[in-house]
Write a protein that holds these residues in place. Structure first.
Motif, short mmCIF file in Angstrom:
data_model
loop_
_atom_site.label_atom_id
_atom_site.label_comp_id
_atom_site.label_asym_id
_atom_site.label_seq_id
_atom_site.Cartn_x
_atom_site.Cartn_y
_atom_site.Cartn_z
N PHE A 80 44.25 -1.63 32.67
CA PHE A 80 44.60 -2.28 31.42
C PHE A 80 44.33 -1.37 30.22
O PHE A 80 45.12 -1.32 29.27
N VAL A 84 47.19 -0.31 27.50
CA VAL A 84 47.10 -0.74 26.10
C VAL A 84 47.11 0.46 25.16
O VAL A 84 47.74 0.43 24.08
N LEU A 87 50.54 1.49 24.37
CA LEU A 87 51.33 0.51 23.64
C LEU A 87 51.09 0.53 22.13
O LEU A 87 51.94 0.06 21.36
N PHE A 88 49.96 1.03 21.68
CA PHE A 88 49.65 0.99 20.24
C PHE A 88 50.75 1.63 19.38
O PHE A 88 51.20 1.01 18.40
N TRP A 97 48.05 -4.99 17.31
CA TRP A 97 46.86 -4.13 17.33
C TRP A 97 45.58 -4.93 17.47
O TRP A 97 44.63 -4.50 18.12
N GLY A 100 45.46 -5.81 21.07
CA GLY A 100 45.16 -4.62 21.84
C GLY A 100 43.70 -4.22 21.74
O GLY A 100 43.07 -3.86 22.74
N ARG A 101 43.14 -4.28 20.54
CA ARG A 101 41.72 -3.94 20.36
C ARG A 101 40.83 -4.95 21.08
O ARG A 101 39.80 -4.57 21.65
N VAL A 103 41.58 -6.60 23.82
CA VAL A 103 41.70 -6.28 25.25
C VAL A 103 40.88 -5.03 25.56
O VAL A 103 40.18 -4.97 26.59
N LEU A 104 40.95 -4.02 24.69
CA LEU A 104 40.17 -2.80 24.92
C LEU A 104 38.67 -3.10 24.93
O LEU A 104 37.93 -2.59 25.78
N CYS A 107 37.84 -4.85 28.18
CA CYS A 107 37.93 -3.98 29.36
C CYS A 107 36.85 -2.90 29.36
O CYS A 107 36.25 -2.62 30.41
N SER A 165 44.67 7.78 27.18
CA SER A 165 45.14 7.02 28.34
C SER A 165 44.98 7.83 29.61
O SER A 165 44.52 7.33 30.64
#
Length: 416
Positions: A80, A84, A87-88, A97, A100-101, A103-104, A107, A165
């Motif tokens: 993940f 992500v 994808l930014f 964003w 996304g943040r 999720v980061l 994770c 990534s």
């Protein structure tokens, strides 16, 4: 230390790549957010989302690991993260964003919990302190190295997102292919925040306030630097200065803390950090601002370990593991609030509000520590435990490992 590296090199190498990836994405979003036209207030919400995800995962990750195992959780969350990050640049919208943040943050917390469980499992009573030191050095070194990658030319706009990534993806290999056995993951009993405050008011209040300081360094430093008009090379140096200071000052302050009343040291260190923030506000020189960032990082990061060590001094051994979850939770709440307040003040006043809030938070830590010295006698130096270096980026497992080290050292001293 060589023995620790021999036993845990795969884990430490994997964590180094992870920290480079994490350190780069935070700084990069701060820079690219300004290019995308996002205001400081918008960026504060984006940056705060990481810490909200981290806090949420600190409660969820242990249950996930117990349900499906360390390896599956590590591989799934790492996948993940890689997705992500790419994808930014493709989804340059504040809502995307923020998600996304979040999720980061979720994770990365789960990945840290998993990796730290393995790392703690490889440590013995004799090597736990060295293992914690090696882990903290790797964390700081990864974040510092990440700032240098900001200078990589990126004409397409995607390359600097692809690099973290790839690094995160590569980090799985040494960890998952190592022969380290999968550790057992046991849940610990909880301690209420009221009980924790009753045992150590300074520990709880100080950790909460420091959460805002850490979030400023890790989340909003790049936003401030961009708003202040720094070049990319200056942004890289500025952010690195916080973590170089943290790495340099961790061990001298730890050595002193084992020999004096920790509350007095907390008072002085927090006051120095607050004073450095004020100097940064008053100075128009980049060199002075970067120097003060070094001092702030060298004060605020060791304060985290000092407050945990002081809290341990006041606790029974059987309560330490339960307290760690409370300390991490209250720190996470402070970390969520920090960027939101800083972003609002930067947008309302000026970019220098970044340093103003750091100064205020550290000043409150100093004043409250001084007040607590009048309310309770200090434990004798002989009754205090060993200082264990910790980085604020770690998870619950790192704090519990530090408390295990504290217990082991205390037991060894009693036997002697």
């Amino acid at each position: 230390m060589l023995g620790v590296l021999g036993n845990s090199w795969a884990l430490l190498l994997g964590m180094l790549f992870l920290m480079v990836g994490n350190g780069l994405q935070g700084s990069l979003l701060g820079v690219r957010g300004a290019d995308a036209g996002f205001s400081a207030g918008t960026m504060s919400i984006i940056m705060s989302a990481y810490f909200a995800g981290f806090l949420f995962a600190s409660r969820m990750a242990p249950a996930m690991i117990r349900r499906v195992g360390h390896v599956r959780v590590f591989a799934a969350l790492g996948s993940f993260i890689s997705a992500v990050l790419i994808l930014f640049p493709a989804l340059q919208h504040p809502a995307a964003w923020v998600l996304g943040r979040f999720v980061l943050g979720f994770c990365f917390c789960g990945v840290y919990v998993t990796a730290e469980s393995w790392l703690n499992n490889t440590a013995s009573n004799d090597t736990r302190g060295q293992t914690l030191s090696a882990y903290m050095i790797v964390q700081m070194a990864g974040i510092i190295a990440a700032q240098g990658l900001l200078l990589v030319p990126d004409a397409s706009g995607f390359l600097l997102f692809i690099i973290p990534s790839v690094l995160v993806s590569i980090s799985f290999a040494p960890i998952l292919l190592s022969i380290s056995p999968t550790p057992a993951f046991e849940s610990t009993k909880r301690m209420t925040l009221k009980e924790l405050y009753g045992i150590s008011p300074l520990g709880m209040v100080g950790i909460f306030l420091l959460g805002g300081v850490f979030a400023a360094q890790f989340g909003m430093a790049a936003v401030y630097a961009t708003e202040a008009g720094m070049t990319l090379s200056q942004i890289s140096i500025f952010i690195s200065a916080f973590y170089v200071g943290a790495l340099v000052m961790q061990y001298p302050l730890g050595w002193i803390s084992d020999r004096v009343d920790r509350r007095g040291l907390i008072t002085v260190v927090a006051a120095v950090g607050a004073a450095a923030s004020c100097v940064a506000i008053a100075s128009g020189s980049f060199g002075m601002i970067a120097s003060m960032a070094f001092v702030i990082g060298g004060c605020s990061n060791p304060l985290y370990s000092l407050l945990i060590a002081y809290t341990n001094d006041l606790m029974d051994v059987e309560d330490m593991a339960a307290a760690s979850a409370g300390l991490l939770f209250i720190n996470g709440v402070g970390a969520i609030a920090g960027p939101l307040i800083i972003g609002y003040l930067m947008q309302l006043v000026a970019p220098w509000a970044f340093f103003a809030l750091i100064a205020g938070l550290l000043a409150l830590v100093s004043v409250y520590a001084l007040y607590r010295m009048t309310q309770r006698p200090a434990p004798s130096v002989e009754d205090t435990g060993a200082y264990a270096p910790l980085a604020p980026q770690g998870s619950l497992i790192a704090v519990e490992a530090a408390q295990e080290y504290f217990i082991e050292q205390s037991e060894e001293e009693e036997e002697e």
